[in-house]
Design a protein around this motif. Structure first.
Motif, mmCIF file in Angstrom:
data_model
loop_
_atom_site.group_PDB
_atom_site.id
_atom_site.type_symbol
_atom_site.label_atom_id
_atom_site.label_comp_id
_atom_site.label_asym_id
_atom_site.label_seq_id
_atom_site.Cartn_x
_atom_site.Cartn_y
_atom_site.Cartn_z
ATOM 1 N N SER A 45 0.903 -1.249 0.042
ATOM 2 C CA SER A 45 0.268 -0.048 -0.045
ATOM 3 C C SER A 45 0.852 1.034 0.060
ATOM 4 C CB SER A 45 -0.881 0.214 1.209
ATOM 5 O OG SER A 45 -0.186 -0.111 2.345
ATOM 6 N N ARG A 46 1.991 1.165 0.774
ATOM 7 C CA ARG A 46 2.671 2.398 0.682
ATOM 8 C C ARG A 46 3.439 2.557 -0.372
ATOM 9 N NH1 ARG A 46 7.064 0.717 3.953
ATOM 10 N NH2 ARG A 46 5.508 0.240 5.517
ATOM 11 N N TYR A 47 3.891 1.630 -1.356
ATOM 12 C CA TYR A 47 4.448 1.987 -2.663
ATOM 13 C C TYR A 47 3.576 1.563 -3.922
ATOM 14 C CZ TYR A 47 8.759 2.203 0.170
ATOM 15 O OH TYR A 47 9.676 2.571 1.020
ATOM 16 N N GLY A 48 2.325 1.505 -3.529
ATOM 17 C CA GLY A 48 1.225 1.321 -4.858
ATOM 18 C C GLY A 48 1.587 -0.032 -5.639
ATOM 19 N N VAL A 49 2.146 -1.211 -4.982
ATOM 20 C CA VAL A 49 2.332 -2.295 -5.593
ATOM 21 C C VAL A 49 1.292 -3.244 -5.733
ATOM 22 C CG1 VAL A 49 3.955 -4.134 -5.612
ATOM 23 C CG2 VAL A 49 4.696 -2.059 -4.817
ATOM 24 N N VAL A 50 0.292 -2.985 -6.681
ATOM 25 C CA VAL A 50 -1.101 -3.582 -6.727
ATOM 26 C C VAL A 50 -1.331 -4.319 -8.081
ATOM 27 C CG1 VAL A 50 -2.162 -1.948 -5.170
ATOM 28 C CG2 VAL A 50 -2.349 -1.507 -7.661
ATOM 29 N N ARG A 51 -0.549 -4.328 -9.164
ATOM 30 C CA ARG A 51 -0.872 -4.815 -10.583
ATOM 31 C C ARG A 51 -0.142 -6.254 -10.310
ATOM 32 N NH1 ARG A 51 -0.704 -1.539 -14.996
ATOM 33 N NH2 ARG A 51 0.511 -2.998 -15.984
ATOM 34 N N LEU A 52 -1.045 -7.533 -10.698
ATOM 35 C CA LEU A 52 -0.483 -8.939 -10.689
ATOM 36 C C LEU A 52 0.129 -8.911 -12.110
ATOM 37 C CD1 LEU A 52 -0.587 -11.453 -9.325
ATOM 38 C CD2 LEU A 52 -3.069 -11.758 -10.829
ATOM 39 N N VAL A 53 1.356 -9.371 -12.071
ATOM 40 C CA VAL A 53 2.038 -9.601 -13.138
ATOM 41 C C VAL A 53 2.636 -10.963 -13.304
ATOM 42 C CG1 VAL A 53 2.786 -7.094 -13.550
ATOM 43 C CG2 VAL A 53 4.114 -8.831 -12.300
ATOM 44 N N ARG A 54 2.322 -11.929 -12.335
ATOM 45 C CA ARG A 54 2.810 -13.402 -12.527
ATOM 46 C C ARG A 54 2.097 -13.980 -11.422
ATOM 47 N NH1 ARG A 54 6.336 -16.924 -15.125
ATOM 48 N NH2 ARG A 54 6.405 -18.810 -13.764
ATOM 49 N N PHE A 55 1.733 -15.130 -11.534
ATOM 50 C CA PHE A 55 1.190 -16.033 -10.611
ATOM 51 C C PHE A 55 1.338 -17.652 -10.749
ATOM 52 C CE2 PHE A 55 -2.450 -15.408 -12.902
ATOM 53 C CZ PHE A 55 -3.034 -16.552 -13.073
ATOM 54 N N GLU A 56 1.652 -18.398 -9.841
ATOM 55 C CA GLU A 56 1.834 -19.745 -10.058
ATOM 56 C C GLU A 56 0.922 -20.387 -8.958
ATOM 57 O OE1 GLU A 56 6.185 -20.557 -9.407
ATOM 58 O OE2 GLU A 56 6.707 -19.053 -10.704
ATOM 59 N N MET A 57 0.129 -21.449 -9.429
ATOM 60 C CA MET A 57 -0.832 -22.400 -8.680
ATOM 61 C C MET A 57 0.085 -23.441 -8.076
ATOM 62 S SD MET A 57 -3.044 -20.279 -8.597
ATOM 63 C CE MET A 57 -4.871 -20.318 -8.688
ATOM 64 N N PHE A 58 -0.162 -24.038 -7.171
ATOM 65 C CA PHE A 58 0.250 -25.167 -6.365
ATOM 66 C C PHE A 58 -0.689 -26.250 -5.774
ATOM 67 C CE2 PHE A 58 3.743 -22.140 -6.545
ATOM 68 C CZ PHE A 58 4.807 -22.884 -6.668
ATOM 69 N N ASP A 59 -0.442 -27.441 -5.633
ATOM 70 C CA ASP A 59 -1.309 -28.416 -5.073
ATOM 71 C C ASP A 59 -1.351 -28.239 -3.657
ATOM 72 O OD1 ASP A 59 -2.194 -29.462 -7.615
ATOM 73 O OD2 ASP A 59 -0.445 -30.845 -7.831
ATOM 74 N N ASP A 60 -0.213 -27.888 -2.928
ATOM 75 C CA ASP A 60 -0.210 -27.569 -1.587
ATOM 76 C C ASP A 60 0.534 -26.416 -1.115
ATOM 77 O OD1 ASP A 60 2.457 -28.642 -0.996
ATOM 78 O OD2 ASP A 60 2.027 -30.002 -2.090
ATOM 79 N N MET A 61 0.144 -25.917 -0.001
ATOM 80 C CA MET A 61 0.838 -24.964 0.621
ATOM 81 C C MET A 61 2.081 -24.874 0.836
ATOM 82 S SD MET A 61 0.255 -21.604 1.081
ATOM 83 C CE MET A 61 -1.386 -21.110 1.275
ATOM 84 N N ALA A 62 2.542 -26.204 1.237
ATOM 85 C CA ALA A 62 4.187 -26.286 1.620
ATOM 86 C C ALA A 62 4.962 -26.207 0.379
ATOM 87 C CB ALA A 62 4.382 -27.631 2.260
ATOM 88 N N ASN A 63 4.455 -26.470 -0.907
ATOM 89 C CA ASN A 63 5.479 -26.278 -2.043
ATOM 90 C C ASN A 63 5.280 -24.916 -2.487
ATOM 91 O OD1 ASN A 63 6.767 -28.624 -2.530
ATOM 92 N ND2 ASN A 63 4.759 -29.521 -3.039
ATOM 93 N N ALA A 64 4.172 -24.261 -2.143
ATOM 94 C CA ALA A 64 3.989 -22.828 -2.717
ATOM 95 C C ALA A 64 4.850 -21.735 -1.635
ATOM 96 C CB ALA A 64 2.453 -22.287 -2.394
ATOM 97 N N ILE A 65 4.955 -22.084 -0.395
ATOM 98 C CA ILE A 65 6.028 -21.524 0.461
ATOM 99 C C ILE A 65 7.130 -21.433 -0.176
ATOM 100 C CG2 ILE A 65 6.731 -21.062 2.912
ATOM 101 C CD1 ILE A 65 3.750 -21.770 3.677
ATOM 102 N N LEU A 66 7.601 -22.770 -0.143
ATOM 103 C CA LEU A 66 8.848 -23.119 -0.530
ATOM 104 C C LEU A 66 9.346 -22.163 -1.969
ATOM 105 C CD1 LEU A 66 9.554 -26.888 -0.314
ATOM 106 C CD2 LEU A 66 10.602 -25.098 0.833
ATOM 107 N N ARG A 67 8.536 -22.228 -2.907
ATOM 108 C CA ARG A 67 8.831 -21.222 -3.970
ATOM 109 C C ARG A 67 8.830 -19.967 -3.769
ATOM 110 N NH1 ARG A 67 11.109 -20.701 -9.138
ATOM 111 N NH2 ARG A 67 9.521 -19.918 -10.272
ATOM 112 N N GLU A 68 7.841 -19.274 -2.891
ATOM 113 C CA GLU A 68 8.023 -18.096 -2.275
ATOM 114 C C GLU A 68 9.271 -17.535 -1.841
ATOM 115 O OE1 GLU A 68 5.445 -14.965 0.498
ATOM 116 O OE2 GLU A 68 6.169 -17.065 1.388
ATOM 117 N N LYS A 69 9.717 -18.299 -0.945
ATOM 118 C CA LYS A 69 11.002 -18.256 -0.365
ATOM 119 C C LYS A 69 12.110 -18.324 -1.633
ATOM 120 C CE LYS A 69 9.682 -19.947 4.248
ATOM 121 N NZ LYS A 69 10.255 -21.050 5.222
ATOM 122 N N GLN A 70 12.057 -19.390 -2.462
ATOM 123 C CA GLN A 70 13.212 -19.245 -3.511
ATOM 124 C C GLN A 70 12.983 -17.871 -4.117
ATOM 125 O OE1 GLN A 70 11.996 -21.566 -7.062
ATOM 126 N NE2 GLN A 70 14.052 -22.460 -7.090
#
Length: 106
Positions: A45-70
């Motif tokens: 909200s501070r920097y106006g970062v609101v445009r979705l430019v990429r997303f990746e779907m996952f079967d489980d949250m554990a793998n999604a969190i690993l990818r986010e950290k990567q």
């Protein structure tokens, strides 16, 4: 009618090659609404970062969190190249989900 939740890693930008934010959620549409309406205080909200430019779907949250950290460990050029590999025009993908267009920041 309740939407089915699906883990997702997403990248928001303030505009083309602008400020980036990487996040993870189990409900992309609800999270996009929160970001775009300024309901989440802090960085996006501070920097106006609101445009979705990429997303990746996952079967489980554990793998999604690993990818986010990567992705968060990647250098900026790698992140920019990742976005441009699928979205070279930095189109706001949220519009495809029915969200109103945003005014890009420069």
């Amino acid at each position: 009618m309740r939407r089915e939740r699906q883990p997702c890693v997403y990248i928001l930008a303030s505009g083309k090659c602008g400020t980036l934010y990487i996040g993870v959620t189990s409900d992309l549409l609800a999270r996009l609404h929160q970001h775009r309406e300024g309901l989440i205080e802090g960085f996006t909200s501070r920097y106006g970062v609101v445009r979705l430019v990429r997303f990746e779907m996952f079967d489980d949250m554990a793998n999604a969190i690993l990818r986010e950290k990567q992705l968060k460990k990647w250098n900026r050029d790698w992140k920019l190249n990742l976005v441009e590999s699928d979205n070279p025009g930095w189109v706001d993908l949220a519009e495809g989900f029915g969200f109103a267009p945003t005014i890009p920041k420069r």
